[in-house]
Design a protein around this motif. Structure first.
Motif, PDB file in Angstrom:
ATOM      1  N   GLY A 211       6.109   0.626   5.991  1.00 23.62           N
ATOM      2  CA  GLY A 211       5.148   1.727   5.922  1.00 23.62           C
ATOM      3  C   GLY A 211       5.831   3.077   5.901  1.00 23.62           C
ATOM      4  O   GLY A 211       5.451   3.978   5.149  1.00 23.62           O
ATOM      5  N   ILE A 212       6.871   3.229   6.718  1.00 19.17           N
ATOM      6  CA  ILE A 212       7.630   4.486   6.744  1.00 19.17           C
ATOM      7  C   ILE A 212       8.326   4.711   5.407  1.00 19.17           C
ATOM      8  O   ILE A 212       8.328   5.817   4.878  1.00 19.17           O
ATOM      9  CB  ILE A 212       8.667   4.471   7.891  1.00 19.17           C
ATOM     10  N   LEU A 213       8.904   3.653   4.855  1.00 13.67           N
ATOM     11  CA  LEU A 213       9.710   3.790   3.646  1.00 13.67           C
ATOM     12  C   LEU A 213       8.901   3.887   2.355  1.00 13.67           C
ATOM     13  O   LEU A 213       9.310   4.589   1.432  1.00 13.67           O
ATOM     14  CB  LEU A 213      10.696   2.623   3.538  1.00 13.67           C
ATOM     15  N   VAL A 214       7.782   3.166   2.271  1.00 11.59           N
ATOM     16  CA  VAL A 214       7.044   3.129   1.003  1.00 11.59           C
ATOM     17  C   VAL A 214       5.580   3.520   1.131  1.00 11.59           C
ATOM     18  O   VAL A 214       4.879   3.604   0.131  1.00 11.59           O
ATOM     19  CB  VAL A 214       7.154   1.744   0.314  1.00 11.59           C
ATOM     20  N   GLY A 215       5.122   3.732   2.331  1.00 10.47           N
ATOM     21  CA  GLY A 215       3.725   4.108   2.543  1.00 10.47           C
ATOM     22  C   GLY A 215       2.913   2.945   3.060  1.00 10.47           C
ATOM     23  O   GLY A 215       3.302   1.794   2.951  1.00 10.47           O
ATOM     24  N   GLY A 216       1.809   3.287   3.630  1.00  9.22           N
ATOM     25  CA  GLY A 216       0.938   2.266   4.183  1.00  9.22           C
ATOM     26  C   GLY A 216      -0.316   2.913   4.740  1.00  9.22           C
ATOM     27  O   GLY A 216      -0.458   4.134   4.734  1.00  9.22           O
ATOM     28  N   GLU A 217      -1.197   2.096   5.226  1.00  5.42           N
ATOM     29  CA  GLU A 217      -2.441   2.588   5.798  1.00  5.42           C
ATOM     30  C   GLU A 217      -2.181   3.101   7.211  1.00  5.42           C
ATOM     31  O   GLU A 217      -1.446   2.492   7.983  1.00  5.42           O
ATOM     32  CB  GLU A 217      -3.475   1.467   5.829  1.00  5.42           C
ATOM     33  N   ASP A 218      -2.800   4.232   7.541  1.00 11.91           N
ATOM     34  CA  ASP A 218      -2.618   4.811   8.866  1.00 11.91           C
ATOM     35  C   ASP A 218      -3.207   3.902   9.937  1.00 11.91           C
ATOM     36  O   ASP A 218      -4.343   3.467   9.845  1.00 11.91           O
ATOM     37  CB  ASP A 218      -3.308   6.182   8.925  1.00 11.91           C
ATOM     38  N   TRP A 219      -2.403   3.604  10.945  1.00 15.17           N
ATOM     39  CA  TRP A 219      -2.854   2.838  12.102  1.00 15.17           C
ATOM     40  C   TRP A 219      -2.300   3.529  13.332  1.00 15.17           C
ATOM     41  O   TRP A 219      -1.106   3.505  13.568  1.00 15.17           O
ATOM     42  CB  TRP A 219      -2.373   1.392  12.014  1.00 15.17           C
TER      43      TRP A 219
END
Length: 123
Positions: A78-86
């Motif tokens: 998530g840090i490196l490529v993005g992801g949904e906020d949790w």
């Protein structure tokens, strides 16, 4: 998400499976994410802070081979490529155990899709 070392991470959507272009976590999977801090464990912001510090120590001119368990891997991806906020942390969707990713320049590529469960346990 800004990184602690002064660099901002590139939060681009990237494929989880060949042909996929989103990193949204499906509602059924979202319901299984940890809801509270495990006893004597880390919470998502703690994991992200630890990983961000670790990333800042890496030599960007050298490749890194990283092997991790599910929750930490989801936060790192998530840090490196993005992801949904949790809880203020980008978390990438889960992948079956044994999945191998290649991440270069904020773009994730599935090299091998594992055959294990995609269920994370408490950190």
């Amino acid at each position: 998400m800004p990184m602690r070392n002064g660099r901002s991470s590139s939060l681009k959507p990237s494929p989880l499976e060949p042909g996929s272009t989103t990193h949204n976590i499906p509602p059924a999977e979202r319901a299984t994410l940890q809801q509270t801090t495990p006893p004597n464990g880390e919470w998502y912001p703690d994991i992200a802070a630890r990983l961000t510090d670790w990333l800042a120590e890496l030599n960007p001119a050298r490749p890194a081979l990283v092997i991790s368990q599910g929750i930490t891997a989801g936060v790192l991806r998530g840090i490196l490529v993005g992801g949904e906020d949790w809880h203020g942390v980008p978390v990438a969707p889960r992948a079956p155990q044994g999945t191998v990713f290649r991440i270069v320049g904020g773009v994730e590529q599935v090299i091998h899709t594992g055959t294990g469960a995609a269920v994370s346990r408490a950190a």
